[in-house]
Motif scaffolding. Structure first.
Motif, PDB file in Angstrom:
ATOM      1  N   VAL A   1      -9.810  -8.832  -4.415  1.00 22.87           N
ATOM      2  CA  VAL A   1     -10.525  -8.666  -4.219  1.00 22.87           C
ATOM      3  C   VAL A   1     -11.379  -9.614  -3.845  1.00 22.87           C
ATOM      4  O   VAL A   1     -12.080 -10.329  -2.717  1.00 22.87           O
TER       5      VAL A   1
ATOM      6  N   TYR B   1     -19.565  -3.659  -5.405  1.00 23.27           N
ATOM      7  CA  TYR B   1     -19.432  -1.945  -5.472  1.00 23.27           C
ATOM      8  C   TYR B   1     -17.824  -1.505  -6.429  1.00 23.27           C
ATOM      9  O   TYR B   1     -18.258  -1.073  -7.462  1.00 23.27           O
TER      10      TYR B   1
ATOM     11  N   GLY C   1     -13.986  -0.170   4.253  1.00 19.96           N
ATOM     12  CA  GLY C   1     -14.329   1.010   4.015  1.00 19.96           C
ATOM     13  C   GLY C   1     -16.163   1.211   3.577  1.00 19.96           C
ATOM     14  O   GLY C   1     -16.286   2.323   3.536  1.00 19.96           O
ATOM     15  N   GLY C   2     -16.632   0.076   4.406  1.00 17.44           N
ATOM     16  CA  GLY C   2     -18.013  -0.080   4.705  1.00 17.44           C
ATOM     17  C   GLY C   2     -18.980   0.328   3.412  1.00 17.44           C
ATOM     18  O   GLY C   2     -20.438   0.490   3.537  1.00 17.44           O
ATOM     19  N   SER C   3     -18.315  -0.380   2.245  1.00 19.78           N
ATOM     20  CA  SER C   3     -19.047  -0.064   0.728  1.00 19.78           C
ATOM     21  C   SER C   3     -19.440  -1.630   0.579  1.00 19.78           C
ATOM     22  O   SER C   3     -19.466  -2.408   1.964  1.00 19.78           O
TER      23      SER C   3
ATOM     24  N   HIS D   1       0.628  -1.145   0.043  1.00 22.20           N
ATOM     25  CA  HIS D   1      -0.230  -0.375  -0.001  1.00 22.20           C
ATOM     26  C   HIS D   1       0.747   1.185  -0.019  1.00 22.20           C
ATOM     27  O   HIS D   1       0.727   1.758  -0.516  1.00 22.20           O
TER      28      HIS D   1
ATOM     29  N   HIS E   1      -8.122  -5.490  -9.455  1.00 19.54           N
ATOM     30  CA  HIS E   1      -7.859  -4.540  -7.986  1.00 19.54           C
ATOM     31  C   HIS E   1      -8.650  -5.467  -8.015  1.00 19.54           C
ATOM     32  O   HIS E   1      -9.065  -6.174  -6.925  1.00 19.54           O
TER      33      HIS E   1
ATOM     34  N   GLY F   1     -17.023  -4.437   2.394  1.00 18.72           N
ATOM     35  CA  GLY F   1     -15.248  -4.027   2.511  1.00 18.72           C
ATOM     36  C   GLY F   1     -15.228  -3.128   3.564  1.00 18.72           C
ATOM     37  O   GLY F   1     -16.080  -2.800   4.100  1.00 18.72           O
TER      38      GLY F   1
ATOM     39  N   SER G   1      -9.257   1.780   4.303  1.00 12.74           N
ATOM     40  CA  SER G   1      -9.767   0.620   2.766  1.00 12.74           C
ATOM     41  C   SER G   1      -9.008   1.328   2.269  1.00 12.74           C
ATOM     42  O   SER G   1      -9.385   2.788   2.115  1.00 12.74           O
TER      43      SER G   1
ATOM     44  N   PHE H   1      -5.414   8.867  -4.600  1.00  9.25           N
ATOM     45  CA  PHE H   1      -6.131   7.567  -5.077  1.00  9.25           C
ATOM     46  C   PHE H   1      -7.569   9.024  -6.067  1.00  9.25           C
ATOM     47  O   PHE H   1      -8.046   9.119  -7.552  1.00  9.25           O
ATOM     48  N   ARG H   2      -7.891   9.382  -4.980  1.00  3.28           N
ATOM     49  CA  ARG H   2      -9.608  10.509  -5.895  1.00  3.28           C
ATOM     50  C   ARG H   2      -8.710  11.249  -6.009  1.00  3.28           C
ATOM     51  O   ARG H   2      -9.180  12.340  -7.285  1.00  3.28           O
TER      52      ARG H   2
ATOM     53  N   ARG I   1      -8.245  -0.875 -12.588  1.00 14.98           N
ATOM     54  CA  ARG I   1      -9.786  -1.301 -11.533  1.00 14.98           C
ATOM     55  C   ARG I   1     -10.208  -2.669 -11.463  1.00 14.98           C
ATOM     56  O   ARG I   1     -10.560  -3.596 -10.805  1.00 14.98           O
TER      57      ARG I   1
HETATM   58  C1  HEM Z   1      -5.860  -7.735  -0.132  1.00 17.99           C
HETATM   59  C2  HEM Z   1      -5.950  -6.969  -0.687  1.00 17.99           C
HETATM   60  C3  HEM Z   1      -6.795  -5.624  -0.598  1.00 17.99           C
HETATM   61  C4  HEM Z   1      -8.184  -5.977  -0.410  1.00 17.99           C
HETATM   62  C5  HEM Z   1      -9.151  -7.040  -0.014  1.00 17.99           C
HETATM   63  C6  HEM Z   1      -8.719  -4.911  -0.601  1.00 17.99           C
HETATM   64  C7  HEM Z   1     -10.338  -4.660  -0.632  1.00 17.99           C
HETATM   65  C8  HEM Z   1     -10.699  -3.645  -1.611  1.00 17.99           C
HETATM   66  C9  HEM Z   1     -12.532  -3.212  -0.940  1.00 17.99           C
HETATM   67  C10 HEM Z   1     -13.670  -4.590  -0.648  1.00 17.99           C
HETATM   68  C11 HEM Z   1     -13.228  -1.800  -1.763  1.00 17.99           C
HETATM   69  C12 HEM Z   1     -14.768  -1.295  -1.977  1.00 17.99           C
HETATM   70  C13 HEM Z   1     -14.699   0.075  -0.650  1.00 17.99           C
HETATM   71  C14 HEM Z   1     -14.652  -0.607   0.562  1.00 17.99           C
HETATM   72  O1  HEM Z   1     -13.742  -0.980   0.973  1.00 17.99           O
HETATM   73  O2  HEM Z   1     -15.614  -1.350   0.819  1.00 17.99           O
HETATM   74  C15 HEM Z   1     -11.810  -1.328  -2.352  1.00 17.99           C
HETATM   75  C16 HEM Z   1     -12.008  -0.280  -2.613  1.00 17.99           C
HETATM   76  C17 HEM Z   1      -9.727   0.579  -2.821  1.00 17.99           C
HETATM   77  N1  HEM Z   1      -8.879   0.042  -2.911  1.00 17.99           N
HETATM   78 FE1  HEM Z   1      -9.080  -1.685  -2.421  1.00 17.99          FE
HETATM   79  N2  HEM Z   1      -8.623  -3.528  -1.528  1.00 17.99           N
HETATM   80  C18 HEM Z   1      -6.984  -4.412  -1.534  1.00 17.99           C
HETATM   81  C19 HEM Z   1      -5.752  -4.134  -2.035  1.00 17.99           C
HETATM   82  C20 HEM Z   1      -5.457  -2.779  -2.167  1.00 17.99           C
HETATM   83  C21 HEM Z   1      -4.651  -1.950  -2.704  1.00 17.99           C
HETATM   84  C22 HEM Z   1      -3.102  -2.766  -2.725  1.00 17.99           C
HETATM   85  C23 HEM Z   1      -4.805  -0.519  -3.390  1.00 17.99           C
HETATM   86  C24 HEM Z   1      -3.529   0.424  -3.497  1.00 17.99           C
HETATM   87  C25 HEM Z   1      -3.402   1.323  -3.287  1.00 17.99           C
HETATM   88  C26 HEM Z   1      -5.746  -0.427  -2.854  1.00 17.99           C
HETATM   89  C27 HEM Z   1      -6.694   0.792  -3.429  1.00 17.99           C
HETATM   90  C28 HEM Z   1      -7.897   0.399  -3.325  1.00 17.99           C
HETATM   91  C29 HEM Z   1      -8.743   1.690  -4.090  1.00 17.99           C
HETATM   92  C30 HEM Z   1      -8.001   3.554  -4.673  1.00 17.99           C
HETATM   93  C31 HEM Z   1     -10.241   1.795  -3.946  1.00 17.99           C
HETATM   94  C32 HEM Z   1     -11.499   2.140  -4.182  1.00 17.99           C
HETATM   95  C33 HEM Z   1     -11.789   1.906  -5.788  1.00 17.99           C
HETATM   96  C34 HEM Z   1     -12.679   2.958  -5.753  1.00 17.99           C
HETATM   97  O3  HEM Z   1     -13.409   3.252  -5.291  1.00 17.99           O
HETATM   98  O4  HEM Z   1     -12.921   3.050  -7.346  1.00 17.99           O
HETATM   99  N3  HEM Z   1      -6.574  -1.236  -2.798  1.00 17.99           N
HETATM  100  N4  HEM Z   1     -10.395  -2.250  -1.706  1.00 17.99           N
END
Ligand code: HEM
Length: 259
Positions: A221, A239, A232-234, A35, A217, A230, A104, A111-112, A214
Motif C-alpha cells: 500500500v 490505519y 474504503g474510507g480509512s 483479489h 500488504h 484508502g 476496498s 477476511f473478517r 499484514r
Molecule cells: C494495489 C493494491 C492494494 C492497495 C493500494 C490496497 C489498499 C488498502 C488500503 C488503503 C486499505 C485500508 C482500508 C481502506 O481502504 O481505507 C486496505 C485494507 C485491506 N486490504 Fe488492501 N490494498 C491492495 C490490495 C489488496 C489485496 C490484493 C487484498 C487481498 C484480498 C487486500 C485486502 C485488504 C484487506 C483484507 C484489508 C483490511 C485490513 C484490515 O482492516 O486489517 N488488499 N487495502
C-alpha cells in the motif's frame, strides 16, 4: 461424468473478471484476478480452519497437525502473491483507481470471518454490512462460534493440561486476550510434552504468517498510494500500521521469555 470445464465451471469462472475502467486499462485485469484469487484462498482457509477445529475436538492431533501444515502452506502462497501485485506501479494503479469508488479489501467479509475464526473478534465490524444481508449473517454466526484458540485450549485440556477454567469457559464472542494463568501450563508443555509443543509451534507459525501478510500488504500500500487515504474510507497506510504486531495468540509469544 462431467468433463473438465463442466466440473470446474470454467465458463462461469472466466466470465467473472469484468473491468470497469475505460479501455479498459491494462492493469485492472491483474487487480481483479489477484483479489478474486485471494477470496478463493480465504474460502479454502476458512474451510480448513473449520475442519481443524473438528479434528482438535476429536483429539486427532496427527491430522490436526497435517491440516495446520496445509493452512500454513496456503498462507505462504497468499503472502507471496503480493509480489505479483507489486509489479503494478503507482501510475498504473492510478489509471483505474477512481473506478473502485469506495470498494476496498476492507469490506472483504471473508477476511473478517477469518479474523473472527482465528480469535480477532470485533462486533463493530458487523455494522459495515447491511442488516439481514448474507455477509452479515455469516459474520454473526462466526462471532458467536468458538475460535481456533478455544478449540486449541480444549484440545490441550483433553490431553491432561491444566487449562484454567476461565480460559475454557470464556465468552467466545469476545476477542482472545492474554491470560497470565495460562503461562505455567504452556511453559510446562514446552518443557515436557514435545508432541503438544509441536502443535503450539504450528499455531505460532500461523500467527506469524498472518502478521507477515499484514506487513507485506501495508508495504505494498505504501509503495502504491503512499500516504493517501484508502478507497474504503480509512486513513490508508496509517490505519493499516495500527494492525501490525498484534498477535492472535499473545500467550504463545510471551511465554518464550519464561522458557
Ligand atoms: C494495489 C493494491 C492494494 C492497495 C493500494 C490496497 C489498499 C488498502 C488500503 C488503503 C486499505 C485500508 C482500508 C481502506 O481502504 O481505507 C486496505 C485494507 C485491506 N486490504 Fe488492501 N490494498 C491492495 C490490495 C489488496 C489485496 C490484493 C487484498 C487481498 C484480498 C487486500 C485486502 C485488504 C484487506 C483484507 C484489508 C483490511 C485490513 C484490515 O482492516 O486489517 N488488499 N487495502
Amino acid at each position: 461424468m462431467p468433463n473438465y470445464a463442466e466440473y470446474l465451471k470454467i465458463d462461469e469462472l472466466l466470465a467473472l473478471q469484468q473491468p470497469v475502467s475505460d479501455g479498459p486499462e491494462h492493469d485492472e485485469m491483474l487487480f481483479i484476478v489477484v483479489h478474486q484469487v485471494y477470496e478463493l484462498w480465504f474460502k479454502e482457509t476458512l474451510h480448513e480452519i473449520d475442519y481443524l477445529k473438528g479434528l482438535l475436538a476429536h483429539n486427532d492431533g496427527a491430522r490436526a497437525a497435517h491440516t495446520l501444515k496445509r493452512i500454513l502452506t496456503i498462507l505462504k502462497t497468499m503472502v507471496a502473491q503480493i509480489d505479483i501485485l507489486e509489479t503494478m506501479t503507482p501510475l498504473e494503479f492510478l489509471s483505474f483507481r477512481d473506478r473502485l469508488e469506495s470498494g476496498s479489501g476492507f469490506q472483504s467479509y471473508q477476511f473478517r470471518e477469518l479474523e473472527f475464526a482465528l480469535g480477532r473478534k470485533d462486533a463493530t465490524a458487523l455494522e459495515r454490512y447491511p442488516k439481514r444481508s448474507a455477509a452479515r449473517a455469516r459474520l454473526e454466526q462466526r462471532l458467536a462460534s468458538a475460535t481456533l484458540w478455544d478449540a486449541f485450549l480444549r484440545y490441550l485440556a483433553a490431553n491432561g493440561v491444566v487449562v484454567p477454567r476461565a480460559d475454557l469457559e470464556r465468552d467466545v464472542a469476545r476477542p482472545v486476550e492474554a491470560s497470565l494463568e495460562l503461562h505455567a501450563p504452556l511453559v510446562d508443555i514446552y518443557r515436557t510434552r514435545p508432541a503438544l509443543a509441536a502443535v503450539c509451534e504450528r499455531m505460532i507459525d500461523l500467527d506469524e504468517g498472518f502478521m507477515e501478510w499484514r506487513y507485506r500488504h501495508v508495504k505494498m500500500v505504501q509503495r502504491t498510494i503512499g500516504t493517501k487515504r484508502g478507497t474504503g474510507g480509512s486513513l490508508g497506510a496509517d490505519y493499516l500500521l495500527t494492525t501490525l504486531n498484534r498477535p492472535l495468540f499473545p500467550d504463545l509469544w510471551t511465554i518464550r521469555a519464561e522458557l
